[in-house]
Design an enzyme around this catalytic site. Structure first.
Site, mmCIF file in Angstrom:
data_model
loop_
_atom_site.group_PDB
_atom_site.id
_atom_site.type_symbol
_atom_site.label_atom_id
_atom_site.label_comp_id
_atom_site.label_asym_id
_atom_site.label_seq_id
_atom_site.Cartn_x
_atom_site.Cartn_y
_atom_site.Cartn_z
ATOM 1 N N GLU A 12 8.101 -15.087 37.299
ATOM 2 C CA GLU A 12 9.168 -15.489 36.374
ATOM 3 C C GLU A 12 9.423 -17.005 36.423
ATOM 4 O O GLU A 12 10.505 -17.464 36.071
ATOM 5 C CB GLU A 12 10.462 -14.723 36.721
ATOM 6 C CG GLU A 12 10.328 -13.207 36.691
ATOM 7 C CD GLU A 12 10.008 -12.649 35.307
ATOM 8 O OE1 GLU A 12 10.500 -13.199 34.308
ATOM 9 O OE2 GLU A 12 9.235 -11.666 35.230
ATOM 10 N N GLY A 17 15.939 -5.384 35.804
ATOM 11 C CA GLY A 17 14.965 -5.861 34.823
ATOM 12 C C GLY A 17 15.417 -5.486 33.420
ATOM 13 O O GLY A 17 15.889 -4.359 33.196
HETATM 14 C C1 SIN Z 1 13.015 -9.298 33.010
HETATM 15 O O1 SIN Z 1 12.141 -8.567 32.585
HETATM 16 O O2 SIN Z 1 14.009 -8.813 33.597
HETATM 17 C C2 SIN Z 1 12.936 -10.781 32.890
HETATM 18 C C3 SIN Z 1 12.299 -11.266 31.634
HETATM 19 C C4 SIN Z 1 10.852 -10.914 31.472
HETATM 20 O O3 SIN Z 1 10.056 -11.101 32.409
HETATM 21 O O4 SIN Z 1 10.466 -10.438 30.398
#
Ligand code: SIN
Length: 179
Positions: free
Chosen positions: A86, A12
């Site tokens: 997502e 993430g």
């Molecule tokens: C993530 O956090 O890895 C992906 C992008 C987001 O949801 O802000």
């Protein structure tokens, strides 16, 4: 969470750092190479609306760049939840994740490429900051996303200059709006 049951790694770099609303066995500071974090993705469903999208981060391929984030060891079921969370332009991408205190592991990250409908692309930092200040969606204000991300990266000891600049400008703009 039964740690033996968690055989997948998820990297993430945005909201997944500060909002872990899924089960995991461990969370480790980690990085991926060849990618930069940028506020270039539109958000229709979390920090904006279809008519007034917010701006959230995605990964931009950049040779030799290192993007710091958090790697979670998760059970398989988590992907149904994350695919839904997502869904606004992100797809799963396999990456090599360097765990800060461990080996390099294969894992998944959520990547929104320039070919997705919600992609907004580059803009000057002051425009990104004012866009973020003006946006909100079902998950809260876009400024809250920016602030939580900036603070989480600082706490992890890896502040990101792109995020820091935009946060500083957004705070200045918010201050001048109050005057
Ligand atoms: C993530 O956090 O890895 C992906 C992008 C987001 O949801 O802000």
């Amino acid at each position: 969470m039964d740690p033996g049951h968690c055989s997948h790694w998820v990297f993430g770099y945005g909201s997944l750092i500060f909002k872990a609303d899924f089960p995991f066995a461990e969370a480790c500071p980690a990085s991926i190479t060849g990618w930069q974090r940028r506020f270039w993705q539109g958000s229709h469903d979390h920090r904006g609306t279809p008519d007034a999208p917010g701006r959230v981060v995605t990964l931009i391929p950049t040779p030799d760049a290192v993007c710091h984030g958090l790697a979670y060891r998760v059970p398989d079921e988590v992907f149904d939840h994350l695919d839904h969370r997502e869904k606004n332009g992100y797809r799963r991408l396999q990456v090599a994740i360097s765990l800060q205190h461990g080996p390099v592991v294969e894992g998944t990250t959520y990547y929104a490429g320039a070919d997705n409908e919600a992609f907004l692309g580059a803009a000057p930092d002051h425009r990104i900051a004012s866009h973020i200040l003006a946006s909100q969606g079902p998950s809260g204000s876009n400024l809250d996303y920016l602030e939580r991300l900036a603070r989480a990266l600082r706490r992890m000891g890896c502040p990101d200059s792109h995020v820091e600049n935009i946060f500083r400008i957004a705070q200045e703009q918010a201050g001048s709006n109050l005057e």
